[in-house]
Structures are given as structure tokens and as C-alpha cells.
Design a protein around this motif. Structure first.
Motif, PDB file in Angstrom:
ATOM      1  N   PRO A  48      30.346  38.671  47.142  1.00  0.00           N
ATOM      2  CA  PRO A  48      31.725  38.307  47.495  1.00  0.00           C
ATOM      3  C   PRO A  48      32.384  37.396  46.457  1.00  0.00           C
ATOM      4  N   VAL A  49      31.572  36.640  45.731  1.00  0.00           N
ATOM      5  CA  VAL A  49      32.144  35.686  44.781  1.00  0.00           C
ATOM      6  C   VAL A  49      32.735  36.395  43.558  1.00  0.00           C
ATOM      7  N   HIS A  50      31.956  37.289  42.939  1.00  0.00           N
ATOM      8  CA  HIS A  50      32.436  37.941  41.722  1.00  0.00           C
ATOM      9  C   HIS A  50      32.838  39.385  41.911  1.00  0.00           C
TER      10      HIS A  50
ATOM     11  N   VAL B  97      20.143  29.014  42.961  1.00  0.00           N
ATOM     12  CA  VAL B  97      20.462  27.826  42.147  1.00  0.00           C
ATOM     13  C   VAL B  97      21.042  28.265  40.806  1.00  0.00           C
ATOM     14  N   ARG B  98      20.406  29.268  40.190  1.00  0.00           N
ATOM     15  CA  ARG B  98      20.902  29.754  38.892  1.00  0.00           C
ATOM     16  C   ARG B  98      22.295  30.358  39.045  1.00  0.00           C
ATOM     17  N   PHE B  99      22.524  31.052  40.144  1.00  0.00           N
ATOM     18  CA  PHE B  99      23.836  31.669  40.388  1.00  0.00           C
ATOM     19  C   PHE B  99      24.928  30.611  40.460  1.00  0.00           C
ATOM     20  N   TRP B 100      24.719  29.581  41.283  1.00  0.00           N
ATOM     21  CA  TRP B 100      25.764  28.555  41.445  1.00  0.00           C
ATOM     22  C   TRP B 100      25.902  27.694  40.194  1.00  0.00           C
ATOM     23  N   THR B 101      24.796  27.500  39.477  1.00  0.00           N
ATOM     24  CA  THR B 101      24.872  26.775  38.199  1.00  0.00           C
ATOM     25  C   THR B 101      25.751  27.569  37.238  1.00  0.00           C
ATOM     26  N   PHE B 103      28.025  29.696  38.046  1.00  0.00           N
ATOM     27  CA  PHE B 103      29.388  29.641  38.569  1.00  0.00           C
ATOM     28  C   PHE B 103      30.103  28.371  38.099  1.00  0.00           C
ATOM     29  N   VAL B 104      29.432  27.232  38.272  1.00  0.00           N
ATOM     30  CA  VAL B 104      30.041  25.957  37.862  1.00  0.00           C
ATOM     31  C   VAL B 104      30.294  25.971  36.357  1.00  0.00           C
ATOM     32  N   GLN B 105      29.300  26.432  35.623  1.00  0.00           N
ATOM     33  CA  GLN B 105      29.370  26.446  34.164  1.00  0.00           C
ATOM     34  C   GLN B 105      30.482  27.358  33.672  1.00  0.00           C
ATOM     35  N   GLN B 106      30.570  28.553  34.216  1.00  0.00           N
ATOM     36  CA  GLN B 106      31.493  29.544  33.670  1.00  0.00           C
ATOM     37  C   GLN B 106      32.866  29.527  34.331  1.00  0.00           C
ATOM     38  N   GLN B 107      32.923  29.174  35.601  1.00  0.00           N
ATOM     39  CA  GLN B 107      34.204  29.245  36.305  1.00  0.00           C
ATOM     40  C   GLN B 107      34.937  27.918  36.360  1.00  0.00           C
ATOM     41  N   LEU B 108      34.190  26.829  36.359  1.00  0.00           N
ATOM     42  CA  LEU B 108      34.831  25.526  36.548  1.00  0.00           C
ATOM     43  C   LEU B 108      35.007  24.706  35.282  1.00  0.00           C
ATOM     44  N   PHE B 109      34.054  24.756  34.397  1.00  0.00           N
ATOM     45  CA  PHE B 109      34.085  23.883  33.230  1.00  0.00           C
ATOM     46  C   PHE B 109      35.341  24.047  32.385  1.00  0.00           C
ATOM     47  N   ASP B 110      35.585  25.284  31.970  1.00  0.00           N
ATOM     48  CA  ASP B 110      36.728  25.505  31.074  1.00  0.00           C
ATOM     49  C   ASP B 110      38.051  25.176  31.761  1.00  0.00           C
ATOM     50  N   LYS B 128      45.456  24.558  40.232  1.00  0.00           N
ATOM     51  CA  LYS B 128      45.397  25.532  41.338  1.00  0.00           C
ATOM     52  C   LYS B 128      44.112  26.331  41.238  1.00  0.00           C
ATOM     53  N   GLU B 129      43.772  26.740  40.003  1.00  0.00           N
ATOM     54  CA  GLU B 129      42.561  27.526  39.798  1.00  0.00           C
ATOM     55  C   GLU B 129      41.310  26.722  40.142  1.00  0.00           C
ATOM     56  N   VAL B 130      41.278  25.461  39.734  1.00  0.00           N
ATOM     57  CA  VAL B 130      40.150  24.591  40.054  1.00  0.00           C
ATOM     58  C   VAL B 130      40.007  24.479  41.569  1.00  0.00           C
ATOM     59  N   SER B 131      41.124  24.273  42.225  1.00  0.00           N
ATOM     60  CA  SER B 131      41.126  24.128  43.676  1.00  0.00           C
ATOM     61  C   SER B 131      40.562  25.372  44.358  1.00  0.00           C
ATOM     62  N   GLU B 132      40.967  26.556  43.866  1.00  0.00           N
ATOM     63  CA  GLU B 132      40.473  27.812  44.455  1.00  0.00           C
ATOM     64  C   GLU B 132      38.972  27.954  44.218  1.00  0.00           C
ATOM     65  N   LYS B 133      38.538  27.636  42.996  1.00  0.00           N
ATOM     66  CA  LYS B 133      37.113  27.761  42.659  1.00  0.00           C
ATOM     67  C   LYS B 133      36.282  26.772  43.492  1.00  0.00           C
ATOM     68  N   LEU B 134      36.828  25.584  43.709  1.00  0.00           N
ATOM     69  CA  LEU B 134      36.107  24.589  44.502  1.00  0.00           C
ATOM     70  C   LEU B 134      35.939  25.060  45.941  1.00  0.00           C
ATOM     71  N   GLN B 135      36.934  25.786  46.444  1.00  0.00           N
ATOM     72  CA  GLN B 135      36.822  26.332  47.808  1.00  0.00           C
ATOM     73  C   GLN B 135      35.682  27.346  47.877  1.00  0.00           C
ATOM     74  N   VAL B 136      35.566  28.162  46.825  1.00  0.00           N
ATOM     75  CA  VAL B 136      34.481  29.149  46.779  1.00  0.00           C
ATOM     76  C   VAL B 136      33.139  28.418  46.753  1.00  0.00           C
ATOM     77  N   LEU B 137      33.065  27.376  45.924  1.00  0.00           N
ATOM     78  CA  LEU B 137      31.830  26.596  45.818  1.00  0.00           C
ATOM     79  C   LEU B 137      31.487  25.928  47.144  1.00  0.00           C
ATOM     80  N   GLU B 138      32.501  25.385  47.803  1.00  0.00           N
ATOM     81  CA  GLU B 138      32.319  24.713  49.098  1.00  0.00           C
ATOM     82  C   GLU B 138      31.665  25.671  50.099  1.00  0.00           C
ATOM     83  N   GLU B 139      32.169  26.916  50.127  1.00  0.00           N
ATOM     84  CA  GLU B 139      31.596  27.946  51.003  1.00  0.00           C
ATOM     85  C   GLU B 139      30.167  28.252  50.593  1.00  0.00           C
TER      86      GLU B 139
END
Lengths: 227, 230
Positions: A48-50, B97-101, B103-110, B128-139
């Protein structure tokens, strides 16, 4: 019901990374071909994420990302091994896998590949330069010592990560009317490509070249016509 | 420290990537020599150790160099098997763990870099993009913290905790300098609680530069960026 399912798309070198890992280890799996323009509800549920392929589903549990899946496969089915056992050699393998992942984005059939198709212009030149730099680094740093494969004598995840260079690059060059990889300029890489494609599992599991060429040519024509 | 197991870290105090490795070494109690690099004038050792990218951080263990912060972290975990283990034992949990790492690395850092280095419409879009990505991470992290309460201590801290810390640990600094709320405890309560828990660890506190120094750094980086893009 199959214990291992793999969602993928025939054009994707990322998909093939996982196929090669499963086949080299002799793991039976059910393959589910996705239409990337019309993704199945099941795929969207598993990733669902990507919402991307490849996705491996093992005993109902989804694993995503073409660099994460082979590591998972390696940990569940360790033999034959596709990563070195020595931590330092493993770190070197992971370094090159990351490099491949970062640099090969231009060879994935994503929107960025359209940069290769421009009839002329800065964008195409930049894309070509980027790929040349990647090839030079592989030649000068990745394959020093006349190794058969990136990890030595045996095929490993690093070779599979660079699969796009061994097979997809050539098709893309032809479709775009470009010559980027010249064998005499990259002797080590040329050797590696031959060694890689001669591994029976790899040889038997490469995307149909003609089919892909036809697809890329069609896309290129559409792109140029729309300008 | 004898020649056996000699560890050198080439880093830069201001770099989140460098910070990750520093933290991992400290958390595992691994003695190391730290070399602060000047990115405008990189040392010959650094260039020799990372000829491909010429970047920090680079870890040199018994004379052998390793580059790329996430590669280094996995190497550390496989070489020094004492607690805390940076990756779980179970392969499926490791994949998570690798998946979310990733995600943070590729989706949030830049996107976070864009937030700190831009203004106006470009910044609004990035926020706005950071906020959306953080919601995904929160879930996504709900399955990592099933009782809704991130209890991080020096024995169970791992790869993902270190990576999220390196990006958003200083969120209060970022919020102060930018005048924008980055981690809203109402929108992303789990992430907020998670960061708070990690930031409270003694090792983390000791490895984090003083608030004022970080504020000054961020202001400096932001001003430089805005000037050069003007």
C-alpha cells in the motif's frame, strides 16, 4: 496453494533480481504478472505504501523492495548463498548493491527513461553522461583484479543488482538510437556481462529482447510525436 | 586500544549520516577514534578510503574502509554482536525494519532538506509532502509498536530508531528556525512519542550537540541556500 508468490512485471529488471534469487536457490514460486497501468487490488493490498512491484508474499506475508526481498530470501533459504559470509565482504556487496540501486533509476522503465529518448538536447546528454559515469565507476572500482563476478568467482546479489546493465541497457540503447556502452572502452565490464549471461539460470531468465525493443520503440515514437 | 580491533570514523559533526554511525558505535560501547573532516578540504585518507563517492561517513576497521552509513550500521551489527542489536533476528521483522528505514531515507530525507532550504511556494509544497509522508510512517509503525507506546532504551534501540533520530531528532531545532510545526503530537502522536523516547536516552543526549549550536548551524545552512538560489 503456493507458499511463495511473486508479483512482477516482465519489463522490470527489479523484478528479475528476485526471480534470479529464487531460481538460483531452487525455490518454487507462483508468478503473478501485473499490468503496471492497471494494478491489481491484491498488489495494492500487499504494497500500500509504494504500490510497486516486485512484491514477494511468503506464507501470506508481503515483503517489498527489490534489494530487501533478496536479503530476506537469503536469510530464509541460506543455500546456495548469494552474499559473502564474511561481514567485511558483505559490507562491500551491500555498498555496490546500493550504488546499483541509486544509479540504475535511469534504466528502469519509469518516466525518467524518457530522458534517453529525446532526439537531441541537454536532457539526453545529461542522461548519457550519468550512465557513462556509472559504467566507469563499475569498471574502475567494482571489477578491479579481473574478477569473474563482482564478488569473485561466484555469482552474487551484486551481479543481480547490476542486471539492468547486462541486458536492459543494450535494448534501451537500440530503441533510443544511442551507443553508450562500447566494449573496447569497458573490457572488464564486457567480460562481466558475458560471465553473467552465461550462468544458466540467468541465460534462461532474461526478458524477451525483441518484445522489449518493440515496446520501447513504440513509447519513443509516442513521446516524440507528442512534442 | 590496541591494534587489534582499531576503529576510526571519518565524519562531520553536522552530518546526520555521520551521526548515525557515531551513535551506533557509542551504543554498542565500541571504542573508536574520530576524525572530523573538513568537507572543503578532505583528507587524503578519506579520499583513499572512499574513492567512489569521496564522502563521509567512512568507518575504517583494522585498516579496512566501509562507506555508506546504512551499510556501516549493518556491518557494525554483524561484527559486534553485543546488545543493542540494530536489526531483529527474525527475517520478516528485519525486512520490515529495512523497509521503513528505506522509506525514511528515500522519501523523507530529501523532502526535509527542501523544507529547510527553500521558502515560499517551494517550501509550502515540501512541507505538505513531509506531512503526507509522516502520516504514512505513523500508520506503518503501528505494527512495530503494537501497544501504542514506543519504549526505547539503550538495549532495544535499533537501526530504524537511529535513522529517524538522525533526520527528525532535532525537530524542535527545525521548528524554531523555520517557524513551522514539523512533528505535531496531534497528527502523528506515535512518531512524536517515539522521537521523545529516543531523545531521552543518555547516550543520545550526550551525542547531540547543544540546542544553540544546532540552531546556529541550521540558520547558517538555510541562509546559504536561500542566498545561492536567489
Amino acid at each position: 496453494m503456493a507458499v511463495v508468490k511473486l508479483f512482477g512485471a516482465w519489463t522490470s529488471p527489479y523484478f528479475y533480481r528476485v526471480i534470479w534469487a529464487l531460481k538460483l536457490k531452487g525455490i518454487p514460486y507462483e508468478c503473478i504478472e501485473e499490468d503496471l497501468l492497471n494494478k491489481s487490488p491484491l498488489l495494492l493490498q500487499y504494497n500500500p505504501v509504494h504500490k510497486k512491484i516486485p512484491v514477494l508474499v511468503h506464507d501470506g506475508k508481503p515483503i517489498c523492495e527489490s534489494t530487501i526481498i533478496p536479503q530476506y530470501i537469503e536469510e530464509i533459504w541460506p543455500q546456495p548463498s548469494l552474499l559473502p559470509s564474511d561481514p567485511y565482504e558483505r559490507a562491500m556487496a551491500r555498498f555496490w548493491i546500493k550504488f546499483a540501486d541509486d544509479k540504475l533509476i535511469l534504466l528502469a522503465l519509469s518516466p525518467s527513461i524518457s530522458k534517453m529518448y529525446r532526439a537531441s538536447g541537454e536532457e539526453q546528454e545529461k542522461a548519457v553522461k550519468y550512465i557513462l559515469e556509472m559504467l566507469e565507476t563499475m569498471e574502475d572500482h567494482g571489477l578491479i583484479g579481473g574478477k569473474k563476478f563482482f564478488g569473485g568467482d561466484k555469482i552474487s546479489m551484486v551481479d543481480m543488482a547490476f542486471g539492468a546493465v547486462a541486458h536492459w541497457l543494450g535494448v534501451i540503447e537500440d530503441a533510443a538510437g544511442l551507443k553508450i556502452f562500447e566494449a573496447h572502452k569497458f573490457p572488464r565490464l564486457q567480460s562481466w556481462i558475458q560471465n553473467f549471461k552465461e550462468v544458466p539460470i540467468i541465460k534462461e531468465n532474461l526478458t524477451d529482447r525483441d518484445k522489449m525493443f518493440a515496446l520501447l520503440k513504440r513509447r519513443r515514437e509516442m513521446l516524440l510525436a507528442s512534442k | 586500544m590496541g591494534e587489534e580491533n582499531k576503529v576510526i570514523l571519518h565524519g562531520v559533526w553536522a552530518s546526520p549520516f555521520s551521526k548515525r554511525v557515531e551513535l551506533a558505535l557509542k551504543l554498542k560501547g565500541i571504542p573508536f577514534e574520530y576524525v572530523e573532516e573538513d568537507l572543503q578540504n578532505k583528507s587524503p585518507q578519506l579520499l583513499r578510503c572512499n574513492p567512489v563517492h569521496k564522502k563521509i561517513p567512512v568507518l575504517v576497521h583494522n585498516g579496512k574502509p566501509i562507506a555508506e552509513s546504512l551499510v556501516i550500521l549493518e556491518y557494525i551489527d554483524e561484527t559486534w554482536k553485543n546488545s543493542p542489536r540494530l536489526l531483529p533476528k527474525d527475517p520478516y521483522k528485519r525486512a520490515k525494519v529495512r523497509f521503513w528505514t528505506s522509506f525514511v531515507q528515500q522519501q523523507l530525507f530529501d523532502t526535509m532538506f527542501t523544507v529547510t532550504k527553500t521558502e515560499g511556494e517551494a517550501q509550502r509544497k515540501a512541507v505538505k509532502e513531509v506531512s503526507e509522508k509522516l502520516q504514512v510512517l505513523e500508520e506503518g509503525i503501528k505494527e512495530l509498536f503494537p501497544n501504542g507506546n514506543p519504549c526505547i532504551d539503550s538495549q532495544n534501540i535499533g537501526l530504524l530508531d537511529i535513522v529517524i533520530l538522525s533526520l527528525l531528532g532535532p525537530h524542535k531545532v527545525q521548528e524554531e528556525v523555520l517557524g513551522i510545526k514539523i512533528i505535531d503530537p496531534e497528527k502523528t502522536p506515535l512518531i512524536f512519542a517515539w522521537l521523545t523516547a529516543i531523545n531521552q536516552l543518555t547516550v543520545v543526549k550526550e551525542a547531540t550537540p547543544p540546542h544553540d549550536k544546532l540552531v546556529a548551524l541550521l540558520k547558517f545552512l538555510r541562509e546559504n541556500s536561500l542566498k545561492s538560489s536567489a
